[in-house]
Design an enzyme around this catalytic site. Structure first.
Site, short mmCIF file in Angstrom:
data_model
loop_
_atom_site.label_atom_id
_atom_site.label_comp_id
_atom_site.label_asym_id
_atom_site.label_seq_id
_atom_site.Cartn_x
_atom_site.Cartn_y
_atom_site.Cartn_z
N GLY A 287 0.74 -1.20 0.22
CA GLY A 287 -0.05 -0.24 0.03
C GLY A 287 0.80 1.27 -0.06
CB SER A 288 0.25 4.69 1.38
OG SER A 288 -0.94 4.88 0.60
#
Length: 484
Positions: free
Chosen positions: A217-218
């Site tokens: 993810g981020s």
């Protein structure tokens, strides 16, 4: 000598030489492989009957052999099973060894090549060789803090000392009780093993280094930003268009920011603001402009694709190749087919914390012979130099801003500059999120880099974010290190 006799003599000599060569190969060159072969029952039974060396954390045994009135003579005991099982692994009669038990089996049984003189002395005196003690880098206070912070959540925590690569905590939950697997009753051991294998929560898997890899993810935006700055292609103040939604090229798929709107106000947004607010659209645009090859190159510099040994072998993290534009854009914020271990993301942060120098991670402190002499001492080793000092300093500043004034706010510690990045990774349209926090502290003199991953959106029907659930766990681990 007649012709027939010469033929017989030559054939006999050839057979003798073949026998000599084969026995030499077995006794000299293949001895280590044969000893380690799990099918070698004699070695297994002999090692189970030996006084296997302890595994130590801060001088205390977390695995030790105690004398019993049995044909096997010694029983392997784990005093704090759930807390340390992912580190120690297990040692069984018929299901092999894992973790530190497996990685250092030769030393623990006293049969390592480095212990040859001890073996020779025992042979002369008629005594059985004793195994060496394996002392680990794990800090018991940090390990306990990480374990308690995870509670009944499913996931992992790993903490690394950036300047040395020493692993201070390695927690994987749910854990298991290796005492059930070290018993001398084969039936009960097999029953326990089958139950653990059948458990859908996979407690035997050390999630910090293995198992099914996670979407980062981020948290992957940290690597993409570092690659952008270090390559010289972009600066933190460079800006990209700032729409509320973005249709991927040659696709009907739409990318949105977590907020559902634009990344702050304005028609454009800088990379540093996009990182602080963790916006997907600007990083999709940045990734496409940066290109697959550059991102992949920097991923490899940080350890992606490598079977990193700590010394237990970690599953290699992956950044895919041969991507189209849409796939590059998705990969640039840690989706599509990017997969990582918590170890890998902790290594990314450790490299930034250590001025761009990534040290080889390890759980080994030293190996101690029964006479207390040091058989092997672990020394800090450079793994790679993925980024420059200037890039590391820039990334540190931006990551501190992300905690103090951005979306990683729940990792804040009063009076301490914490650098960090959260992640809330998608696992499909209906599956719960994978929640992340990676970071280090103090930012001006880093003592620890940490990665926390929580599966299933936090469980219990929750659908939390990385900042809501993973960041507070990381905060407790960071505080445990800073309060030592």
């Amino acid at each position: 000598m007649n012709k027939e006799l010469r033929r017989i003599s030559v054939a006999t000599l050839a057979m003798f030489l073949a026998l000599f060569v084969s026995t030499s190969v077995i006794q000299v060159f293949a001895v280590d492989d044969l000893r380690a072969d799990p099918r070698n029952v004699r070695t297994l039974y002999a090692s189970y009957s030996a006084e296997r060396g302890p595994i130590l954390v801060d001088g205390r045994p977390i695995a030790e052999s105690v004398a019993v009135d049995s044909v096997f003579e010694f029983l392997r005991v784990y005093p704090e099973p759930a807390l340390y099982a992912p580190v120690t692994g297990y040692f069984t009669l018929n299901q092999g060894t894992t973790g530190v038990e497996g990685a250092f089996n030769d030393f623990l049984t006293g049969t390592a090549n480095e212990q040859f003189l001890d073996q020779l002395g025992a042979l002369v005196t008629g005594q059985r060789p004793r195994g060496a003690a394996v002392a680990l880098t794990i800090d018991p206070v940090v390990q306990q803090a990480a374990f308690e912070a995870m509670g009944d959540l499913k996931g992992a925590v790993i903490a690394i000392e950036p300047s040395t690569g020493r692993i201070l905590a390695m927690v994987s939950t749910p854990s298991f009780d290796p005492n059930r697997l070290s018993a001398h009753d084969t039936v009960s051991v097999l029953e326990a093993y089958d139950q653990l294998i059948a458990d859908p929560d996979d407690p035997l898997i050390n999630r910090t280094i293995s198992g099914d890899l996670y979407f980062p993810g981020s948290t992957f935006k940290t690597l993409v930003a570092a690659a952008a700055f270090d390559s010289g292609a972009f600066a933190p103040t460079d800006a990209f268009p700032n729409p509320a939604s973005l249709q991927l090229p040659l696709s009907t798929a739409i990318v949105r920011n977590a907020s559902g709107g634009t990344c702050g106000s304005g028609a454009t947004v800088t990379i540093e603001t996009a990182l602080r607010l963790s916006c997907n659209i600007p990083f999709a645009e940045l990734g496409l402009a940066l290109g697959e090859e550059t991102i992949a190159d920097y991923a490899e510099r940080f350890g992606f694709g490598s079977a990193i040994e700590v010394p237990m072998t970690a599953t290699p993290s992956t950044f895919p190749r041969g991507l189209d534009d849409a796939q590059v854009m998705l990969s640039s914020f840690g989706q599509y087919e990017v997969r990582v271990t918590p170890l890998q993301m902790a290594m990314v942060m450790a490299a930034i914390a250590n001025g761009g120098n990534l040290m080889q991670p390890t759980v080994l402190d030293r190996i101690i012979a029964p006479d207390l002499s040091v058989v092997e001492q672990s020394e800090p080793t450079l793994f790679s130099q993925p980024i420059s000092l200037t890039t590391a300093e820039t990334m540190t500043r931006l990551l501190v801003d992300g905690v103090s004034n951005g979306v990683a706010s729940n990792a804040r510690i009063e009076g301490v500059a914490v650098a960090g990045k959260t992640g809330t990774a998608e696992n499909g349209s209906v599956a719960p999120y994978t929640l992340w926090f990676t970071g280090f502290a103090p930012a001006d003199n880093p003592q620890v880099a940490v990665a926390v991953v929580v599966e299933d959106g936090g469980g219990r029907g929750q659908s939390g974010s990385g900042n809501q659930i993973a960041a507070p766990i990381a905060k407790r681990v960071l505080e445990a290190v800073l309060s030592r």
